[in-house]
Design a protein around this motif. Structure first.
Motif, PDB file in Angstrom:
ATOM      1  N   ASP A   1     -23.294 -40.894 -43.927  1.00  0.00           N
ATOM      2  CA  ASP A   1     -24.338 -41.854 -44.301  1.00  0.00           C
ATOM      3  C   ASP A   1     -23.674 -43.096 -44.885  1.00  0.00           C
ATOM      4  O   ASP A   1     -23.872 -43.427 -46.061  1.00  0.00           O
TER       5      ASP A   1
ATOM      6  N   HIS B   1     -18.031 -57.719 -44.962  1.00  0.00           N
ATOM      7  CA  HIS B   1     -17.509 -56.361 -45.138  1.00  0.00           C
ATOM      8  C   HIS B   1     -16.285 -56.155 -44.253  1.00  0.00           C
ATOM      9  O   HIS B   1     -16.223 -56.693 -43.149  1.00  0.00           O
TER      10      HIS B   1
ATOM     11  N   ARG C   1     -14.705 -63.525 -31.344  1.00  0.00           N
ATOM     12  CA  ARG C   1     -15.758 -62.751 -30.670  1.00  0.00           C
ATOM     13  C   ARG C   1     -17.094 -63.497 -30.698  1.00  0.00           C
ATOM     14  O   ARG C   1     -17.784 -63.626 -29.695  1.00  0.00           O
TER      15      ARG C   1
ATOM     16  N   ALA D   1     -16.333 -47.143 -40.390  1.00  0.00           N
ATOM     17  CA  ALA D   1     -14.915 -46.932 -40.704  1.00  0.00           C
ATOM     18  C   ALA D   1     -14.736 -45.907 -41.818  1.00  0.00           C
ATOM     19  O   ALA D   1     -13.729 -45.210 -41.870  1.00  0.00           O
ATOM     20  N   ALA D   2     -15.708 -45.818 -42.721  1.00  0.00           N
ATOM     21  CA  ALA D   2     -15.576 -44.924 -43.869  1.00  0.00           C
ATOM     22  C   ALA D   2     -15.985 -43.498 -43.533  1.00  0.00           C
ATOM     23  O   ALA D   2     -15.699 -42.569 -44.285  1.00  0.00           O
TER      24      ALA D   2
ATOM     25  N   HIS E   1     -24.692 -54.027 -39.282  1.00  0.00           N
ATOM     26  CA  HIS E   1     -25.601 -53.295 -38.388  1.00  0.00           C
ATOM     27  C   HIS E   1     -26.136 -52.055 -39.084  1.00  0.00           C
ATOM     28  O   HIS E   1     -27.313 -51.714 -38.960  1.00  0.00           O
ATOM     29  N   ARG E   2     -25.256 -51.362 -39.793  1.00  0.00           N
ATOM     30  CA  ARG E   2     -25.665 -50.153 -40.510  1.00  0.00           C
ATOM     31  C   ARG E   2     -26.731 -50.504 -41.526  1.00  0.00           C
ATOM     32  O   ARG E   2     -27.748 -49.822 -41.658  1.00  0.00           O
TER      33      ARG E   2
ATOM     34  N   GLU F   1     -20.828 -46.722 -43.669  1.00  0.00           N
ATOM     35  CA  GLU F   1     -20.353 -47.571 -42.576  1.00  0.00           C
ATOM     36  C   GLU F   1     -19.379 -46.773 -41.703  1.00  0.00           C
ATOM     37  O   GLU F   1     -18.771 -45.813 -42.154  1.00  0.00           O
TER      38      GLU F   1
ATOM     39  N   ASP G   1     -17.780 -59.231 -40.336  1.00  0.00           N
ATOM     40  CA  ASP G   1     -17.583 -57.784 -40.488  1.00  0.00           C
ATOM     41  C   ASP G   1     -16.344 -57.325 -39.743  1.00  0.00           C
ATOM     42  O   ASP G   1     -16.289 -57.337 -38.521  1.00  0.00           O
TER      43      ASP G   1
ATOM     44  N   ALA H   1     -15.439 -53.454 -42.786  1.00  0.00           N
ATOM     45  CA  ALA H   1     -15.672 -52.487 -41.708  1.00  0.00           C
ATOM     46  C   ALA H   1     -16.548 -53.117 -40.625  1.00  0.00           C
ATOM     47  O   ALA H   1     -17.664 -53.568 -40.909  1.00  0.00           O
ATOM     48  N   SER H   2     -16.068 -53.122 -39.397  1.00  0.00           N
ATOM     49  CA  SER H   2     -16.893 -53.611 -38.288  1.00  0.00           C
ATOM     50  C   SER H   2     -18.195 -52.811 -38.250  1.00  0.00           C
ATOM     51  O   SER H   2     -18.167 -51.591 -38.360  1.00  0.00           O
ATOM     52  N   GLY H   3     -19.307 -53.505 -38.078  1.00  0.00           N
ATOM     53  CA  GLY H   3     -20.579 -52.811 -37.933  1.00  0.00           C
ATOM     54  C   GLY H   3     -21.307 -52.549 -39.240  1.00  0.00           C
ATOM     55  O   GLY H   3     -22.442 -52.077 -39.220  1.00  0.00           O
TER      56      GLY H   3
ATOM     57  N   SER I   1     -15.020 -50.639 -51.010  1.00  0.00           N
ATOM     58  CA  SER I   1     -16.131 -50.050 -50.286  1.00  0.00           C
ATOM     59  C   SER I   1     -16.047 -48.562 -50.527  1.00  0.00           C
ATOM     60  O   SER I   1     -15.243 -48.108 -51.333  1.00  0.00           O
ATOM     61  N   SER I   2     -16.867 -47.806 -49.821  1.00  0.00           N
ATOM     62  CA  SER I   2     -16.796 -46.355 -50.020  1.00  0.00           C
ATOM     63  C   SER I   2     -15.460 -45.802 -49.528  1.00  0.00           C
ATOM     64  O   SER I   2     -15.103 -44.692 -49.838  1.00  0.00           O
ATOM     65  N   VAL I   3     -14.763 -46.622 -48.740  1.00  0.00           N
ATOM     66  CA  VAL I   3     -13.437 -46.181 -48.306  1.00  0.00           C
ATOM     67  C   VAL I   3     -12.538 -46.004 -49.521  1.00  0.00           C
ATOM     68  O   VAL I   3     -11.811 -45.043 -49.657  1.00  0.00           O
TER      69      VAL I   3
ATOM     70  N   GLN J   1     -15.381 -55.254 -27.814  1.00  0.00           N
ATOM     71  CA  GLN J   1     -16.607 -55.967 -28.192  1.00  0.00           C
ATOM     72  C   GLN J   1     -17.051 -55.610 -29.600  1.00  0.00           C
ATOM     73  O   GLN J   1     -17.511 -56.454 -30.354  1.00  0.00           O
ATOM     74  N   LEU J   2     -16.935 -54.339 -29.942  1.00  0.00           N
ATOM     75  CA  LEU J   2     -17.440 -53.892 -31.238  1.00  0.00           C
ATOM     76  C   LEU J   2     -16.447 -54.157 -32.359  1.00  0.00           C
ATOM     77  O   LEU J   2     -16.772 -53.977 -33.538  1.00  0.00           O
ATOM     78  N   GLY J   3     -15.227 -54.543 -31.996  1.00  0.00           N
ATOM     79  CA  GLY J   3     -14.241 -54.809 -33.027  1.00  0.00           C
ATOM     80  C   GLY J   3     -13.797 -53.546 -33.749  1.00  0.00           C
ATOM     81  O   GLY J   3     -13.501 -53.581 -34.935  1.00  0.00           O
ATOM     82  N   LEU J   4     -13.790 -52.429 -33.030  1.00  0.00           N
ATOM     83  CA  LEU J   4     -13.323 -51.171 -33.614  1.00  0.00           C
ATOM     84  C   LEU J   4     -11.972 -50.817 -32.980  1.00  0.00           C
ATOM     85  O   LEU J   4     -11.823 -50.900 -31.760  1.00  0.00           O
TER      86      LEU J   4
ATOM     87  N   LEU K   1     -21.831 -48.320 -49.709  1.00  0.00           N
ATOM     88  CA  LEU K   1     -22.665 -49.372 -49.125  1.00  0.00           C
ATOM     89  C   LEU K   1     -24.136 -49.017 -49.313  1.00  0.00           C
ATOM     90  O   LEU K   1     -24.968 -49.852 -49.653  1.00  0.00           O
ATOM     91  N   LYS K   2     -24.426 -47.735 -49.120  1.00  0.00           N
ATOM     92  CA  LYS K   2     -25.814 -47.282 -49.241  1.00  0.00           C
ATOM     93  C   LYS K   2     -26.365 -47.507 -50.649  1.00  0.00           C
ATOM     94  O   LYS K   2     -27.450 -48.070 -50.820  1.00  0.00           O
TER      95      LYS K   2
ATOM     96  N   TYR L   1     -23.175 -48.155 -34.097  1.00  0.00           N
ATOM     97  CA  TYR L   1     -22.373 -48.027 -35.321  1.00  0.00           C
ATOM     98  C   TYR L   1     -22.853 -46.864 -36.191  1.00  0.00           C
ATOM     99  O   TYR L   1     -22.590 -46.839 -37.389  1.00  0.00           O
TER     100      TYR L   1
ATOM    101  N   THR M   1     -13.262 -56.687 -37.730  1.00  0.00           N
ATOM    102  CA  THR M   1     -12.744 -57.461 -36.604  1.00  0.00           C
ATOM    103  C   THR M   1     -13.837 -57.606 -35.547  1.00  0.00           C
ATOM    104  O   THR M   1     -13.565 -57.670 -34.357  1.00  0.00           O
ATOM    105  N   HIS M   2     -15.078 -57.638 -36.012  1.00  0.00           N
ATOM    106  CA  HIS M   2     -16.206 -57.679 -35.080  1.00  0.00           C
ATOM    107  C   HIS M   2     -16.738 -59.092 -34.872  1.00  0.00           C
ATOM    108  O   HIS M   2     -16.388 -59.749 -33.909  1.00  0.00           O
TER     109      HIS M   2
END
Lengths: 313, 428
Positions: free
Chosen positions: B313, A105, A174, B317-318, A112-113, B315, A129, A107-109, A78-80, B197-200, A86-87, B269, A131-132
């Motif tokens: 711009d 993915h 979850r 975590a990144a 959504h992004r 995700e 996604d 990354a959680s969320g 990923s971009s990490v 809840q959000l898994g973060l 991702l974009k 997020y 641990t979500h």
């Protein structure tokens, strides 16, 4: 409904509709020609930033049975990890005319992004996604529970389900807690306190540290994969101790009511969270879960890519 | 230099007067209409305060000039009403030698917009293992007094003790970024119900509070001066309150975003809300506001942290951690503290100018508005409201969490050492 990002997005009626639709579509699987023309000409992208052969194949089979064109896009990192972002990946897929993106993915969320951004106008389906959440896994588990314990129709009112294992890091847990609650089941999560998220007391479920006290009163038990590496971060002292305190061996299996079933999202660690003999019991329904996964994912694709509007009317 | 008159301005929101500025000094404060000068600023209903001093700014130069430069940061600061900023040490190269801090100081001076005071790193390369040459930085032309590994915690208790002891020789202060690294591995947001809840991965309050508790005891033991950066939890406020009651020489800051925003925003997020320390609960916000009001928290410091667009711009975590702060700090303080009646204008001047100048030992800043004092003056209009438009900001980055919000208060005119840097809300 345009996207499926979280099990919490589903109302009771929507969830039941997906399960009903899955049941109808399951019949296709029994035919010699396993194909419907429903999504002919539609393009579905499997966008996987993490390896997950079984989930990817399940979505691929589901989309193909509905005659969609399927593109598998295994994004390297990923971009990490300084791969393509991702974009940019999303913009690329948008330009290629994708109708739905199924995204896995780390990354959680991230789904959504993708759904909230202006990067793409596709339907976004969360295939796990971080641990979500993993909502289609929860749907296939609900479908499996309904078939075995609720006569294959309606919701799961009155059923009691235990989820055992690494709740903290589990997207499956979850999504399942949320969806099972929506469908009227009561849920107990069982884990050592270190593997329960902060604030679990406020989740719509009860909590236990003692698997043996829970098993006699449930209709189903869902065992989660526990990674042995977790012990390095002091979540538990050793794999052996985890297995001894929270594993499902045959003695504990025998504590279950005779109608109760055992689920596992896979891949299993035989000998860790579940013993080999329990895994091979005929009340262990893992193989059926895989088959049901295809039906449920067909239903989700069918409903998201146009079908939901028709049914609602 | 020609003389300037602030006509009919209200110092600290009190009775109107004319303030006359000449040769960098306030030369007269007289009856409204009586001041004489070459340039007249009509200031009816506007409020004059001592120029704001920021103890916590990331200017990114050297190393990340794509995010901010000392010049754009200084422009951003001036527009925010600041006449002095402290440039944090986590640049590339790190500001851990006399050479780097002198370079930053000199580049700041060239801007002519604000006094740029470099912060020196506590440890070489912010690595947390070996003390940087604190004495050399203190005795350099940059005259460094504030030392911080901000972005990272000086985690080793022995090293922290030594740093606190060592800076006593030149009246320095160690500004600690309180974050236990072991309790915050991969941390993404406040640890609570929502993170589950959000898994973060959670950033628990105790990771901040335990370090503060340790550090105040160390400062007490060695009789040194400790400053705690960006308090974010109610528990941290309790620890600081206890330490002050005990007579420990500790000061504390809060960032504007922690006075307004809460963790619920993370549910989107959207990494615009990703910041370190993270946004917390409403209970924490309330406790932080009360602590600023009662003086437990000494100052408001922006933690202005510019990041290029691509680093937000993406995700969650990144994404990079941090928010812009300079150009909105006054409005947030007005909204959260002055308008609700928790802080008078004099108290606001203390929290945003006088106290931070004292902590940073900036002698010619944070002075009372009196004849003979250096003319570092910020004139604000509390009545004007503005919708925050990131594209209009002077900062090179756009990562403000307030985009689209209708905020009260405008920084109207700013005078730095007598020079008008901002006039009618734009750079002069």
């Amino acid at each position: 409904m345009q996207h499926l990002l979280s099990a919490a997005d589903l109302s009771h009626d929507e969830a039941v509709l997906i399960l009903d639709t899955a049941a109808q579509l399951a019949e296709v699987t029994d035919r010699s020609v396993k194909k419907l023309p429903t999504l002919r000409g539609r393009t579905v992208v499997n966008l996987f930033f993490e390896d997950s052969t079984r989930t990817r194949i399940s979505f691929e089979v589901a989309a193909k049975r509905l005659s969609a064109d399927v593109i598998n896009f295994a994004a390297k990192g990923s971009s990490v990890s300084k791969g393509e972002s991702l974009k940019d990946t999303a913009l690329t897929l948008e330009a290629m005319g994708a109708d739905a993106v199924i995204i896995r993915h780390g990354a959680s969320g991230a789904p959504h992004r993708l759904a909230a951004s202006s990067w793409t106008g596709c339907s976004v389906i969360n295939a796990g996604d971080g641990t979500h959440e993993h909502p289609t896994q929860a749907l296939l588990d609900a479908y499996t529970l309904r078939r075995h314990l609720a006569g294959g129709s309606g919701d799961l009112s009155g059923l009691s389900v235990a989820i055992v294992g690494d709740i903290l890091h589990s997207r499956v847990a979850r999504s399942n807690v949320l969806l099972l609650k929506t469908l009227g089941a009561s849920v107990t999560v069982v884990a050592p306190p270190t593997l329960l998220p902060y604030g679990i007391d406020s989740w719509p479920c009860s909590v236990s540290y003692d698997i043996e006290s829970v098993l006699p009163r449930v209709d189903a038990v869902m065992m989660l994969r526990v990674q042995a590496e977790r012990m390095q971060a002091a979540f538990f002292p050793s794999a052996l101790e985890y297995s001894r305190l929270y594993g499902l061996d045959i003695d504990r299996f025998n504590l279950l009511p005779s109608h109760a079933i055992v689920l596992h999202p896979g891949p299993m660690n035989r000998g860790m969270e579940i013993s080999a003999d329990v895994a091979d019991e005929n009340r262990s329904v893992m193989v059926e879960q895989v088959a049901n996964g295809v039906s449920v994912r067909m239903a989700v694709l069918y409903l998201l890519l146009g079908g939901m509007a028709e049914v609602e009317q | 230099m020609s003389s300037q008159v602030l006509r009919n301005v209200r110092p600290y929101g009190e009775e109107a007067a004319d303030i006359v500025i000449e040769d960098g000094l306030i030369v007269a404060i007289s009856q409204p209409g009586s001041g004489v000068g070459d340039v007249v600023f009509e200031c009816a209903e506007l409020i004059a305060l001592p120029g704001f001093v920021d103890l916590h700014t990331h200017l990114r130069e050297p190393g990340r000039e794509d995010a901010e430069t000392i010049l754009t940061g200084a422009q951003s600061a001036a527009l925010g009403g600041f006449t002095c900023v402290h440039a944090m040490a986590n640049t590339s190269p790190v500001a851990d030698t006399a050479g780097v801090v002198e370079q930053v100081w000199r580049r700041g001076k060239e801007t002519g917009l604000v006094n740029v005071r470099p912060v020196g790193a506590v440890t070489v390369g912010l690595d947390g293992t070996q003390l940087a040459e604190l004495g050399a930085m203190a005795h350099s032309a940059a005259n460094v007094r504030v030392f911080s590994d901000d972005g990272k915690c000086v985690h080793d208790p022995l090293l922290m003790r030594r740093a606190l002891e060592y800076v006593k020789a030149f009246d320095g202060v160690v500004a600690q970024h309180a974050q236990d690294p072991r309790l915050t591995i991969d941390a993404q947001m406040n640890e609570g119900l929502l993170s589950g809840q959000l898994g973060l991965a959670g950033w628990p309050a105790v990771a901040e509070e335990s370090i503060i508790a340790r550090d105040v005891l160390l400062a007490d033991h060695v009789g040194s001066r400790l400053h705690v950066c960006h308090l974010s939890t109610a528990g941290s406020v309790d620890v600081i309150r206890w330490a002050k009651a005990r007579g420990i020489n500790v000061t504390a800051e809060v960032a504007p975003h922690h006075l307004l925003l809460t963790e619920e925003l993370v549910a989107s997020y959207d990494p615009i809300y990703k910041v370190n320390p993270p946004l917390r609960r409403i209970e924490d916000v309330v406790a932080l506001r009360e602590a600023v009001a009662d003086g437990t928290i000494d100052i408001i410091a922006t933690d202005h942290a510019p990041h290029p667009h691509e680093d937000k711009d993406c995700e969650w975590a990144a994404a990079a951690m941090g928010m812009l702060g300079l150009e909105t700090a006054f409005s947030i303080a007005l909204l959260t503290l002055v308008e609700p009646g928790m802080l008078t204008w004099r108290e606001l001047a203390d929290r945003m100018s006088i106290a931070p100048a004292k902590i940073g030992r900036v002698l010619d800043q944070g002075r009372d508005l009196k004849v003979g004092e250096p003319a570092n003056i910020t004139v604000v209009n509390p009545r004007l409201r503005t919708v925050v438009e990131p594209a209009n900001m002077a900062s090179k980055s756009r990562n403000t969490p307030y985009a689209g919000m209708d905020l009260p208060g405008q920084v109207t005119h700013v005078f730095y050492a007598g020079k008008c840097t901002v006039r009618d809300g734009v750079l002069a």
